[in-house]
Design a protein around this motif. Structure first.
Motif, PDB file in Angstrom:
ATOM      1  N   PHE A 113       1.142  -0.586   0.342  1.00 60.72           N
ATOM      2  CA  PHE A 113       0.011  -0.065   0.376  1.00 60.72           C
ATOM      3  C   PHE A 113       0.917   1.167  -0.246  1.00 60.72           C
ATOM      4  CE2 PHE A 113      -2.698   2.927   2.367  1.00 60.72           C
ATOM      5  CZ  PHE A 113      -3.834   3.363   1.006  1.00 60.72           C
ATOM      6  N   SER A 114       0.811   2.009  -0.751  1.00 57.33           N
ATOM      7  CA  SER A 114       1.780   2.889  -0.996  1.00 57.33           C
ATOM      8  C   SER A 114       1.092   4.344  -0.720  1.00 57.33           C
ATOM      9  CB  SER A 114       2.552   3.367  -2.681  1.00 57.33           C
ATOM     10  OG  SER A 114       2.704   2.392  -3.333  1.00 57.33           O
ATOM     11  N   LEU A 115       1.660   5.188   0.385  1.00 55.44           N
ATOM     12  CA  LEU A 115       0.726   5.723   0.729  1.00 55.44           C
ATOM     13  C   LEU A 115       1.422   7.351   0.691  1.00 55.44           C
ATOM     14  CD1 LEU A 115       1.284   5.291   5.043  1.00 55.44           C
ATOM     15  CD2 LEU A 115      -0.450   5.278   3.770  1.00 55.44           C
ATOM     16  N   ARG A 116       0.475   8.150   0.044  1.00 55.48           N
ATOM     17  CA  ARG A 116       0.150   9.401  -0.114  1.00 55.48           C
ATOM     18  C   ARG A 116       0.363  10.719   0.903  1.00 55.48           C
ATOM     19  NH1 ARG A 116      -3.741  10.155  -5.930  1.00 55.48           N
ATOM     20  NH2 ARG A 116      -2.125   8.052  -7.287  1.00 55.48           N
ATOM     21  N   SER A 117      -0.238  10.274   1.517  1.00 55.49           N
ATOM     22  CA  SER A 117      -0.488  11.083   3.116  1.00 55.49           C
ATOM     23  C   SER A 117      -0.889  10.193   4.167  1.00 55.49           C
ATOM     24  CB  SER A 117      -1.619  12.286   2.861  1.00 55.49           C
ATOM     25  OG  SER A 117      -3.140  11.667   2.605  1.00 55.49           O
ATOM     26  N   ALA A 118      -0.565  11.217   5.583  1.00 56.85           N
ATOM     27  CA  ALA A 118      -0.403  10.048   6.807  1.00 56.85           C
ATOM     28  C   ALA A 118      -0.725  11.250   7.996  1.00 56.85           C
ATOM     29  CB  ALA A 118       0.456   9.646   6.794  1.00 56.85           C
ATOM     30  N   ARG A 119      -1.761  10.962   8.529  1.00 52.07           N
ATOM     31  CA  ARG A 119      -2.016  11.589  10.166  1.00 52.07           C
ATOM     32  C   ARG A 119      -1.244  10.952  11.005  1.00 52.07           C
ATOM     33  NH1 ARG A 119      -7.086  14.814  11.198  1.00 52.07           N
ATOM     34  NH2 ARG A 119      -6.844  15.476  13.374  1.00 52.07           N
ATOM     35  N   PHE A 120      -0.834  11.123  11.880  1.00 49.48           N
ATOM     36  CA  PHE A 120       0.083  10.522  12.690  1.00 49.48           C
ATOM     37  C   PHE A 120      -0.994  11.007  14.151  1.00 49.48           C
ATOM     38  CE2 PHE A 120       2.637   9.810  10.120  1.00 49.48           C
ATOM     39  CZ  PHE A 120       2.815   8.960   9.867  1.00 49.48           C
ATOM     40  N   GLU A 121      -1.643  10.419  15.069  1.00 45.59           N
ATOM     41  CA  GLU A 121      -2.170  10.914  16.314  1.00 45.59           C
ATOM     42  C   GLU A 121      -1.138  10.253  17.881  1.00 45.59           C
ATOM     43  OE1 GLU A 121      -6.292  11.786  16.119  1.00 45.59           O
ATOM     44  OE2 GLU A 121      -6.944  12.338  14.349  1.00 45.59           O
ATOM     45  N   GLN A 122      -1.700  10.565  18.666  1.00 46.20           N
ATOM     46  CA  GLN A 122      -1.063   9.977  20.016  1.00 46.20           C
ATOM     47  C   GLN A 122      -1.801  10.762  21.285  1.00 46.20           C
ATOM     48  OE1 GLN A 122       2.847   8.382  20.226  1.00 46.20           O
ATOM     49  NE2 GLN A 122       2.276   8.058  21.896  1.00 46.20           N
ATOM     50  N   ASP A 123      -2.284  10.481  22.353  1.00 47.58           N
ATOM     51  CA  ASP A 123      -2.952  10.962  23.441  1.00 47.58           C
ATOM     52  C   ASP A 123      -3.059   9.612  24.583  1.00 47.58           C
ATOM     53  OD1 ASP A 123      -4.080  12.112  25.332  1.00 47.58           O
ATOM     54  OD2 ASP A 123      -6.636  11.836  24.210  1.00 47.58           O
ATOM     55  N   GLY A 124      -1.920  10.659  24.913  1.00 52.18           N
ATOM     56  CA  GLY A 124      -1.368   9.337  26.319  1.00 52.18           C
ATOM     57  C   GLY A 124      -0.675   7.687  25.278  1.00 52.18           C
ATOM     58  N   ASN A 125      -1.694   6.971  26.396  1.00 56.18           N
ATOM     59  CA  ASN A 125      -1.628   5.672  25.507  1.00 56.18           C
ATOM     60  C   ASN A 125      -2.162   5.350  24.674  1.00 56.18           C
ATOM     61  OD1 ASN A 125       0.444   4.494  27.308  1.00 56.18           O
ATOM     62  ND2 ASN A 125      -0.813   4.523  28.713  1.00 56.18           N
ATOM     63  N   ARG A 126      -3.255   5.289  23.602  1.00 52.83           N
ATOM     64  CA  ARG A 126      -3.946   6.294  22.847  1.00 52.83           C
ATOM     65  C   ARG A 126      -3.263   6.706  21.453  1.00 52.83           C
ATOM     66  NH1 ARG A 126      -9.173   3.966  22.227  1.00 52.83           N
ATOM     67  NH2 ARG A 126      -8.564   2.894  23.656  1.00 52.83           N
ATOM     68  N   GLY A 127      -3.132   5.539  20.266  1.00 56.13           N
ATOM     69  CA  GLY A 127      -2.653   6.379  18.870  1.00 56.13           C
ATOM     70  C   GLY A 127      -3.257   5.805  17.822  1.00 56.13           C
ATOM     71  N   ARG A 128      -3.320   6.661  17.321  1.00 52.79           N
ATOM     72  CA  ARG A 128      -3.821   6.581  15.672  1.00 52.79           C
ATOM     73  C   ARG A 128      -3.179   6.991  14.329  1.00 52.79           C
ATOM     74  NH1 ARG A 128      -9.632   7.332  14.985  1.00 52.79           N
ATOM     75  NH2 ARG A 128     -10.609   8.085  12.979  1.00 52.79           N
ATOM     76  N   LEU A 129      -3.453   6.559  13.776  1.00 56.30           N
ATOM     77  CA  LEU A 129      -3.452   6.335  12.433  1.00 56.30           C
ATOM     78  C   LEU A 129      -4.068   6.329  11.330  1.00 56.30           C
ATOM     79  CD1 LEU A 129      -0.693   6.427  10.178  1.00 56.30           C
ATOM     80  CD2 LEU A 129      -0.343   3.839  10.087  1.00 56.30           C
ATOM     81  N   ARG A 130      -4.020   7.618  10.433  1.00 48.80           N
ATOM     82  CA  ARG A 130      -4.385   7.686   8.995  1.00 48.80           C
ATOM     83  C   ARG A 130      -3.813   8.041   7.314  1.00 48.80           C
ATOM     84  NH1 ARG A 130      -8.260  10.664   5.539  1.00 48.80           N
ATOM     85  NH2 ARG A 130     -10.240   9.328   5.551  1.00 48.80           N
ATOM     86  N   GLY A 131      -3.491   6.778   7.063  1.00 51.86           N
ATOM     87  CA  GLY A 131      -3.265   6.687   6.079  1.00 51.86           C
ATOM     88  C   GLY A 131      -4.064   6.375   4.479  1.00 51.86           C
ATOM     89  N   LEU A 132      -3.718   8.147   3.548  1.00 56.44           N
ATOM     90  CA  LEU A 132      -4.771   7.618   2.450  1.00 56.44           C
ATOM     91  C   LEU A 132      -3.817   7.325   1.066  1.00 56.44           C
ATOM     92  CD1 LEU A 132      -7.086   8.804   0.470  1.00 56.44           C
ATOM     93  CD2 LEU A 132      -6.094  10.529   0.051  1.00 56.44           C
ATOM     94  N   GLY A 133      -3.446   6.506   0.219  1.00 51.68           N
ATOM     95  CA  GLY A 133      -2.919   6.091  -0.626  1.00 51.68           C
ATOM     96  C   GLY A 133      -3.626   5.282  -1.597  1.00 51.68           C
ATOM     97  N   ALA A 134      -2.111   4.573  -2.063  1.00 51.57           N
ATOM     98  CA  ALA A 134      -2.990   3.161  -3.656  1.00 51.57           C
ATOM     99  C   ALA A 134      -2.458   1.877  -3.410  1.00 51.57           C
ATOM    100  CB  ALA A 134      -2.869   4.066  -4.995  1.00 51.57           C
ATOM    101  N   HIS A 135      -2.666   1.039  -4.335  1.00 49.22           N
ATOM    102  CA  HIS A 135      -2.514  -0.036  -4.248  1.00 49.22           C
ATOM    103  C   HIS A 135      -2.715  -0.554  -5.104  1.00 49.22           C
ATOM    104  CE1 HIS A 135      -1.995  -4.835  -3.164  1.00 49.22           C
ATOM    105  NE2 HIS A 135      -1.383  -4.275  -2.479  1.00 49.22           N
ATOM    106  N   ARG A 136      -1.610  -1.386  -5.895  1.00 53.05           N
ATOM    107  CA  ARG A 136      -1.787  -1.601  -7.477  1.00 53.05           C
ATOM    108  C   ARG A 136      -2.919  -2.757  -7.815  1.00 53.05           C
ATOM    109  NH1 ARG A 136       3.222  -3.507  -4.900  1.00 53.05           N
ATOM    110  NH2 ARG A 136       3.199  -5.650  -4.262  1.00 53.05           N
ATOM    111  N   ALA A 137      -2.990  -3.603  -6.786  1.00 57.25           N
ATOM    112  CA  ALA A 137      -4.100  -4.356  -7.194  1.00 57.25           C
ATOM    113  C   ALA A 137      -5.787  -4.366  -7.640  1.00 57.25           C
ATOM    114  CB  ALA A 137      -4.205  -5.883  -6.366  1.00 57.25           C
TER     115      ALA A 137
END
Length: 230
Positions: A178-202
């Protein structure tokens, strides 16, 4: 623009507007997009009626020497095109980094112009525009899919930052192709969140399910969500 507005002329123009709106609306309805069959028919019918009204005003506002008009009738068509922008904007939805409904908004604009063509009596132009619109919506979608051969979307991961990290999750995502075009990283204490936008060749859902399974098997991952960017 002709001022010959007999009942037969009115019915033919309105009928062509109805058919054109129905054809364009059928395409949107079949694919489950906003602004479906009834919406497109109403838009095209309204535009056609507005242009017929301009024709009627043209026939009833001429001076005796038939050289000067007391009204700028083209402002009616301009107002219709300006007002339809509000409907078109209502079909565009932004969900995070994904924008949907732009093609439907363009189809709404096309249906309006087609209705104006039939209302003005430009039948050949209206029919050609309708046919061209259907070719673009139906034919070019297949061509676009053949050219892209990629699947686009966004993945969201909620995790325990004490057991894993953003870097680890990025490595898992990249390992799945999965090729990421943009990503957003969040972390609040022990809780983390990752959101990525991109494309897959299949293409197809199998690889996205494999991506979800790989992320879910990573220690500390609590939730994984995938959304296609259709």
């Amino acid at each position: 623009m002709t001022t010959d507005l007999g009942l037969d002329t009115l019915l033919v123009r309105l009928g062509l507007g109805l058919v054109a709106g129905a054809l364009l609306g059928w395409n949107r309805e079949e694919l489950g997009h906003p602004a479906g069959l009834r919406t497109m028919v109403l838009i095209c019918l309204a535009a056609c009626t507005a242009m017929l009204l301009a024709n009627w005003l043209l026939a009833h506002t001429e001076t005796p020497d038939t050289t000067v008009l007391r009204l700028d009738l083209m402002r009616l068509a301009q107002g219709v095109l300006a007002g339809i922008g509000f409907i078109g904007a209502g079909t565009i939805l932004k969900q995070g980094s994904i924008v949907r409904g732009v093609t439907t908004a363009a189809t709404v604009w096309l249906a309006t112009v087609v209705g104006l063509c039939f209302g003005a009596g430009a039948w050949q132009l209206g029919m050609a525009a309708t046919a061209g619109g259907l070719v673009v919506l139906q034919g070019l979608k297949w061509v676009e899919a053949r050219l892209r051969r990629r699947s686009y979307g966004s993945v969201t991961v909620v995790f325990d930052a004490g057991q894993t990290s953003h870097a680890t999750l990025l490595a898992v995502i990249e390992a799945q192709g999965f090729s990421l075009r943009s990503a957003r990283f969040e972390q609040d204490g022990n809780r983390g969140r990752l959101r990525g936008l991109g494309a897959h060749r299949a293409c197809g859902p199998a690889w996205s399910l494999a991506l979800i399974a790989a992320l879910r098997s990573t220690p500390g991952v609590e939730r994984v969500a995938w959304e296609d960017a259709a």
